[in-house]
Design a protein around this motif. Structure first.
Motif, mmCIF file in Angstrom:
data_model
loop_
_atom_site.group_PDB
_atom_site.id
_atom_site.type_symbol
_atom_site.label_atom_id
_atom_site.label_comp_id
_atom_site.label_asym_id
_atom_site.label_seq_id
_atom_site.Cartn_x
_atom_site.Cartn_y
_atom_site.Cartn_z
ATOM 1 N N LYS A 205 86.645 48.486 13.349
ATOM 2 C CA LYS A 205 85.942 49.681 12.884
ATOM 3 C C LYS A 205 84.578 49.828 13.553
ATOM 4 O O LYS A 205 84.157 50.940 13.880
ATOM 5 C CB LYS A 205 85.794 49.642 11.362
ATOM 6 N N ALA A 206 83.895 48.710 13.759
ATOM 7 C CA ALA A 206 82.588 48.760 14.427
ATOM 8 C C ALA A 206 82.742 49.242 15.858
ATOM 9 O O ALA A 206 81.922 50.035 16.355
ATOM 10 C CB ALA A 206 81.929 47.384 14.394
ATOM 11 N N VAL A 207 83.791 48.789 16.527
ATOM 12 C CA VAL A 207 84.046 49.219 17.901
ATOM 13 C C VAL A 207 84.343 50.712 17.940
ATOM 14 O O VAL A 207 83.845 51.445 18.803
ATOM 15 C CB VAL A 207 85.209 48.413 18.515
ATOM 16 N N GLN A 208 85.135 51.190 16.988
ATOM 17 C CA GLN A 208 85.454 52.620 16.931
ATOM 18 C C GLN A 208 84.191 53.451 16.745
ATOM 19 O O GLN A 208 84.021 54.498 17.387
ATOM 20 C CB GLN A 208 86.429 52.893 15.780
ATOM 21 N N VAL B 24 89.432 47.307 27.481
ATOM 22 C CA VAL B 24 88.933 46.204 26.661
ATOM 23 C C VAL B 24 88.532 46.709 25.280
ATOM 24 O O VAL B 24 88.832 46.090 24.252
ATOM 25 C CB VAL B 24 87.737 45.513 27.348
ATOM 26 N N PHE B 25 87.868 47.860 25.239
ATOM 27 C CA PHE B 25 87.466 48.437 23.962
ATOM 28 C C PHE B 25 88.681 48.937 23.171
ATOM 29 O O PHE B 25 88.705 48.874 21.934
ATOM 30 C CB PHE B 25 86.482 49.582 24.185
ATOM 31 N N GLN B 26 89.662 49.457 23.850
ATOM 32 C CA GLN B 26 90.866 49.924 23.183
ATOM 33 C C GLN B 26 91.580 48.780 22.480
ATOM 34 O O GLN B 26 92.114 48.948 21.384
ATOM 35 C CB GLN B 26 91.786 50.611 24.202
ATOM 36 N N ILE B 27 91.563 47.620 23.099
ATOM 37 C CA ILE B 27 92.152 46.440 22.464
ATOM 38 C C ILE B 27 91.287 45.980 21.295
ATOM 39 O O ILE B 27 91.781 45.702 20.201
ATOM 40 C CB ILE B 27 92.315 45.298 23.496
#
Length: 319
Positions: free
Chosen positions: A274-277, A262-265
């Motif tokens: 960018k925030a997720v990364q 889910v995070f990879q998507i």
């Protein structure tokens, strides 16, 4: 006769400026000269970053042997305002060069420019960021800081001023704002966070450790030719950081297990990617250049700094 070194610094009423003022006041070999936007009692007026001249900085920096340039337009400093690329470059690059020119006219010897690790990139992957990485600024703010580094190096060489460039990662501690403040407030309110399955490792630096580094560099007599990368030397995963913040504020962490795909998507999405990364990927730092040239070790752990941050907020609420 005192051998104390007059050390000027701008941004005196910002997060790092407040911490640096306290660190310098406690150091017998330093005499702090604070520059703030308002020029309060005991402080000098800091020139307007969008409309300053060399003469303004000359006046502000008279008597300083060392100058630490903290003043900047920050990406998350003002949640109600965003800046254009031109505004970032004027405030963060052109003003810094003007400060260097004025500092030289005032007879200064060493300028420390506080830049950003964002010049190296958002995430490091398995190989830690190092001073000799190819620059990869991923925001207008980081680009303006890289432009400033480039311009300052050339100008400092012409003027014969020693220049030290420092690239900190995220700085946390008392008076922290921006995204870190949002994370803290989220945890304090015990709202759930979907990071239970994240296994990343990220380097940060606590406010007191960072201010210690700045003082050590200001008083260090060596020549520094490369950007200085700094960190707590205590990498933490995002789930561990959430737990440490929760522990500092005396609440239970609410971590939800969300599948990694889910995070990879989400990391590929244009608005939140960018925030997720930043929250889910590695950001490791190789500070060997600092280790080799400066006798500095972190005095405070991540939990130490978070505990002080929480305690200071409790004291403000219940004086």
């Amino acid at each position: 006769m005192s051998n104390s070194v007059p050390i000027a610094f701008s941004g005196a009423n910002g997060m790092v400026g407040i911490g640096l003022s306290q660190a310098l006041e406690q150091h017998k070999d330093a005499t702090p000269l604070a520059l703030s936007r308002v020029g309060a009692d005991g402080e000098r007026q800091c020139p307007d970053l969008m409309n300053c001249t060399d003469a303004d900085w000359h006046h502000a920096l008279k008597g300083a042997q060392v100058y630490i340039h903290l003043a900047a337009y920050l990406p998350f400093g003002n949640q109600t305002q965003s800046y254009s690329d031109d505004e970032y470059n004027i405030a963060n690059c052109a003003a810094a060069v003007s400060a260097l020119n004025g500092f030289a006219i005032a007879g200064g010897q060493k300028m420390i420019f506080v830049s950003t690790l964002g010049i190296n990139g958002i995430t490091s992957g398995q190989s830690p960021f190092s001073w000799d990485d190819k620059p990869n600024p991923a925001s207008a703010y980081a680009t303006s800081k890289y432009n400033a580094e480039t311009a300052l190096r050339a100008r400092a060489k012409q003027l014969g001023i020693q220049l030290i460039i420092v690239r900190p990662p995220i700085i946390y501690g008392q008076n922290v704002g921006g995204k870190f403040r949002q994370l803290v407030d989220h945890i304090k309110s015990q709202r759930p966070l979907p990071f239970g399955t994240i296994t990343n490792m990220r380097d940060m630096i606590g406010l007191r450790n960072f201010c210690d580094v700045l003082v050590a560099l200001a008083l260090n007599t060596k020549q520094w030719h490369n950007p200085v990368l700094v960190c707590d030397r205590e990498p933490v995963s995002t789930p561990d950081l959430v737990k440490k913040i929760a522990n500092a504020y005396g609440v239970a962490p609410r971590l939800i297990n969300v599948p990694r795909p889910v995070f990879q998507i989400a990391a590929k999405l244009p608005i939140i990617g960018k925030a997720v990364q930043r929250l889910c990927d590695d950001l490791r730092i190789n500070d060997q250049y600092l280790r080799d040239n400066c006798d500095w070790t972190p005095r405070f752990s991540v939990q130490d700094e978070l505990d002080l941050m929480a305690a200071s907020e409790t004291h403000q609420q219940n004086p």
